[in-house]
Design an enzyme around this catalytic site. Structure first.
Site, PDB file in Angstrom:
ATOM      1  N   HIS A 186      -5.719  50.777  23.452  1.00  0.00           N
ATOM      2  CA  HIS A 186      -6.339  51.462  22.729  1.00  0.00           C
ATOM      3  C   HIS A 186      -7.730  52.025  23.121  1.00  0.00           C
ATOM      4  O   HIS A 186      -8.641  51.234  23.878  1.00  0.00           O
ATOM      5  CB  HIS A 186      -6.757  50.913  21.339  1.00  0.00           C
ATOM      6  CG  HIS A 186      -7.851  51.566  20.448  1.00  0.00           C
ATOM      7  ND1 HIS A 186      -7.252  52.680  19.814  1.00  0.00           N
ATOM      8  CD2 HIS A 186      -9.031  51.351  20.252  1.00  0.00           C
ATOM      9  CE1 HIS A 186      -8.514  53.078  18.995  1.00  0.00           C
ATOM     10  NE2 HIS A 186      -9.558  52.357  19.416  1.00  0.00           N
ATOM     11  N   ARG A 210      -1.577  53.519  30.758  1.00  0.00           N
ATOM     12  CA  ARG A 210      -0.238  53.550  29.895  1.00  0.00           C
ATOM     13  C   ARG A 210       0.742  53.846  30.852  1.00  0.00           C
ATOM     14  O   ARG A 210       1.841  53.282  30.669  1.00  0.00           O
ATOM     15  CB  ARG A 210      -0.678  54.775  28.844  1.00  0.00           C
ATOM     16  CG  ARG A 210      -1.313  54.105  27.580  1.00  0.00           C
ATOM     17  CD  ARG A 210      -1.776  54.978  26.487  1.00  0.00           C
ATOM     18  NE  ARG A 210      -2.359  54.326  25.428  1.00  0.00           N
ATOM     19  CZ  ARG A 210      -2.767  55.168  24.368  1.00  0.00           C
ATOM     20  NH1 ARG A 210      -3.384  56.585  24.722  1.00  0.00           N
ATOM     21  NH2 ARG A 210      -3.421  54.454  23.431  1.00  0.00           N
ATOM     22  N   GLU A 240     -15.810  51.536  15.219  1.00  0.00           N
ATOM     23  CA  GLU A 240     -14.784  50.384  15.846  1.00  0.00           C
ATOM     24  C   GLU A 240     -15.421  49.287  16.263  1.00  0.00           C
ATOM     25  O   GLU A 240     -15.003  48.188  16.142  1.00  0.00           O
ATOM     26  CB  GLU A 240     -13.647  51.199  16.772  1.00  0.00           C
ATOM     27  CG  GLU A 240     -12.699  52.037  16.063  1.00  0.00           C
ATOM     28  CD  GLU A 240     -12.057  52.924  16.987  1.00  0.00           C
ATOM     29  OE1 GLU A 240     -11.355  53.808  16.604  1.00  0.00           O
ATOM     30  OE2 GLU A 240     -12.200  52.880  18.065  1.00  0.00           O
ATOM     31  N   ASN A 272       1.846  50.805  23.693  1.00  0.00           N
ATOM     32  CA  ASN A 272       1.428  51.590  24.590  1.00  0.00           C
ATOM     33  C   ASN A 272       0.113  50.926  25.181  1.00  0.00           C
ATOM     34  O   ASN A 272      -0.573  51.558  26.029  1.00  0.00           O
ATOM     35  CB  ASN A 272       1.204  53.175  24.191  1.00  0.00           C
ATOM     36  CG  ASN A 272       0.295  53.113  23.164  1.00  0.00           C
ATOM     37  OD1 ASN A 272      -0.351  51.993  22.554  1.00  0.00           O
ATOM     38  ND2 ASN A 272      -0.118  54.339  22.673  1.00  0.00           N
ATOM     39  N   TYR A 278      -6.645  50.337  11.527  1.00  0.00           N
ATOM     40  CA  TYR A 278      -5.822  51.731  11.575  1.00  0.00           C
ATOM     41  C   TYR A 278      -5.835  52.242  10.193  1.00  0.00           C
ATOM     42  O   TYR A 278      -4.858  52.988  10.075  1.00  0.00           O
ATOM     43  CB  TYR A 278      -4.464  51.334  12.203  1.00  0.00           C
ATOM     44  CG  TYR A 278      -4.312  51.008  13.808  1.00  0.00           C
ATOM     45  CD1 TYR A 278      -4.703  52.292  14.239  1.00  0.00           C
ATOM     46  CD2 TYR A 278      -3.851  49.863  14.156  1.00  0.00           C
ATOM     47  CE1 TYR A 278      -4.708  51.763  15.812  1.00  0.00           C
ATOM     48  CE2 TYR A 278      -3.762  49.730  15.596  1.00  0.00           C
ATOM     49  CZ  TYR A 278      -4.366  50.644  16.456  1.00  0.00           C
ATOM     50  OH  TYR A 278      -4.224  50.536  17.780  1.00  0.00           O
ATOM     51  N   PHE A 319       4.713  55.776  11.154  1.00  0.00           N
ATOM     52  CA  PHE A 319       4.537  54.859  12.145  1.00  0.00           C
ATOM     53  C   PHE A 319       3.894  53.553  11.753  1.00  0.00           C
ATOM     54  O   PHE A 319       3.744  52.669  12.564  1.00  0.00           O
ATOM     55  CB  PHE A 319       4.439  55.198  13.502  1.00  0.00           C
ATOM     56  CG  PHE A 319       3.160  55.942  13.899  1.00  0.00           C
ATOM     57  CD1 PHE A 319       1.799  55.068  13.946  1.00  0.00           C
ATOM     58  CD2 PHE A 319       3.016  57.182  13.701  1.00  0.00           C
ATOM     59  CE1 PHE A 319       0.742  55.729  13.966  1.00  0.00           C
ATOM     60  CE2 PHE A 319       1.788  57.819  13.911  1.00  0.00           C
ATOM     61  CZ  PHE A 319       0.627  57.113  13.908  1.00  0.00           C
ATOM     62  N   LYS A 360      -3.603  45.665  23.949  1.00  0.00           N
ATOM     63  CA  LYS A 360      -2.839  45.339  23.226  1.00  0.00           C
ATOM     64  C   LYS A 360      -2.036  44.364  23.309  1.00  0.00           C
ATOM     65  O   LYS A 360      -1.762  43.782  24.603  1.00  0.00           O
ATOM     66  CB  LYS A 360      -1.881  46.683  22.711  1.00  0.00           C
ATOM     67  CG  LYS A 360      -2.907  47.808  22.098  1.00  0.00           C
ATOM     68  CD  LYS A 360      -2.093  49.180  21.751  1.00  0.00           C
ATOM     69  CE  LYS A 360      -2.960  50.258  21.091  1.00  0.00           C
ATOM     70  NZ  LYS A 360      -2.234  51.342  20.714  1.00  0.00           N
TER      71      LYS A 360
HETATM   72  P1  RTP Z   1      -5.058  54.553  20.034  1.00  0.00           P
HETATM   73  O1  RTP Z   1      -5.833  54.813  18.812  1.00  0.00           O
HETATM   74  O2  RTP Z   1      -4.206  53.204  20.234  1.00  0.00           O
HETATM   75  O3  RTP Z   1      -6.191  54.567  21.230  1.00  0.00           O
HETATM   76  O4  RTP Z   1      -4.064  55.716  20.443  1.00  0.00           O
HETATM   77  P2  RTP Z   1      -4.042  57.311  20.406  1.00  0.00           P
HETATM   78  O5  RTP Z   1      -5.697  57.480  19.748  1.00  0.00           O
HETATM   79  O6  RTP Z   1      -3.762  57.736  21.586  1.00  0.00           O
HETATM   80  O7  RTP Z   1      -2.922  57.482  19.332  1.00  0.00           O
HETATM   81  P3  RTP Z   1      -3.014  57.590  17.628  1.00  0.00           P
HETATM   82  O8  RTP Z   1      -2.682  58.959  17.096  1.00  0.00           O
HETATM   83  O9  RTP Z   1      -4.640  57.286  16.996  1.00  0.00           O
HETATM   84  O10 RTP Z   1      -2.088  56.547  17.110  1.00  0.00           O
HETATM   85  C1  RTP Z   1      -2.465  55.061  17.154  1.00  0.00           C
HETATM   86  C2  RTP Z   1      -1.311  54.489  17.699  1.00  0.00           C
HETATM   87  O11 RTP Z   1      -0.331  54.412  16.925  1.00  0.00           O
HETATM   88  C3  RTP Z   1       0.896  54.120  17.627  1.00  0.00           C
HETATM   89  N1  RTP Z   1       1.964  55.469  17.468  1.00  0.00           N
HETATM   90  N2  RTP Z   1       2.914  55.512  17.213  1.00  0.00           N
HETATM   91  N3  RTP Z   1       5.685  56.315  17.140  1.00  0.00           N
HETATM   92  C4  RTP Z   1       5.193  57.181  17.053  1.00  0.00           C
HETATM   93  O12 RTP Z   1       5.041  58.190  16.777  1.00  0.00           O
HETATM   94  C5  RTP Z   1       3.446  56.705  17.229  1.00  0.00           C
HETATM   95  N4  RTP Z   1       2.217  57.262  17.006  1.00  0.00           N
HETATM   96  C6  RTP Z   1       1.154  56.574  17.472  1.00  0.00           C
HETATM   97  C7  RTP Z   1       0.619  54.056  18.908  1.00  0.00           C
HETATM   98  O13 RTP Z   1       0.308  52.674  19.437  1.00  0.00           O
HETATM   99  C8  RTP Z   1      -1.012  54.685  19.319  1.00  0.00           C
HETATM  100  O14 RTP Z   1      -1.626  54.315  20.239  1.00  0.00           O
HETATM  101 MG    MG Z   2      -6.428  56.570  18.203  1.00  0.00          MG
END
Ligand code: RTP
Ligand code: MG
Length: 142
Positions: free
Chosen positions: A117, A104, A128, A114, A51, A59, A11
């Protein structure tokens, strides 16, 4: 163990701190082969499309702003049980909960920024990968 492919993003915050090489080294040390890669600066439309599953989440706007704030690296990783093993290497989404030694824990700046991804399932990995790469940009090798 099945050989799988997963999709990875380094990122904008991790690219900005000059960590591309260090993170690639971690991928390779963990046994992944990088079989496709490129640098991009996402448009708002590209980030919103990637996304889309999160578009109703509070968010979403902050996430799209962050993901378009600078260049990213996108790559396809191949290896045994790649989806889960890559998620383990990344650590928890909230870096406050990321275990020591995960990407991370080492490179995240905040919940949004973070660092990395990774696809969360084989099906999302396929979607993806196809979102960012054509078939002839993927270079598997033995
Ligand atoms: P990623 O998709 O980026 O690998 O991350 P992830 O599966 O661990 O998390 P996901 O729930 O898919 O969320 C995508 C990205 O959104 C941001 N996020 N911010 N502030 C918040 O509550 C929040 N929750 C998610 C993070 O950048 C997350 O990686
Ligand atoms: Mg995710």
């Amino acid at each position: 163990m099945a050989i799988e492919r997963t999709f990875s993003i380094i990122k904008p915050n991790a690219v900005a701190k000059n960590a591309i090489g260090a993170i690639y080294a971690r991928f390779e040390a963990a046994g992944f082969k990088i079989i496709a890669a490129k640098m991009m600066h996402l448009t708002k439309e590209q980030a919103e499309g990637f996304y889309a599953e999160h578009k109703e989440r509070p968010f979403f706007g902050e996430l799209v702003n962050f993901m378009t704030s600078g260049p990213i690296m996108v790559q396809v990783l191949e290896g045994e049980n790649a989806v889960t093993r890559h998620r383990d290497l990344m650590g928890a989404t909230n870096p406050d909960n990321a275990l020591a030694g995960t990407l991370r824990a080492d490179y995240a700046d905040s919940f949004t920024a973070n660092a990395v991804h990774g696809s969360d399932a084989v099906e999302s990995a396929q979607r993806e990968i196809a979102y960012f790469f054509t078939d002839n940009e993927i270079c598997p090798r033995s």
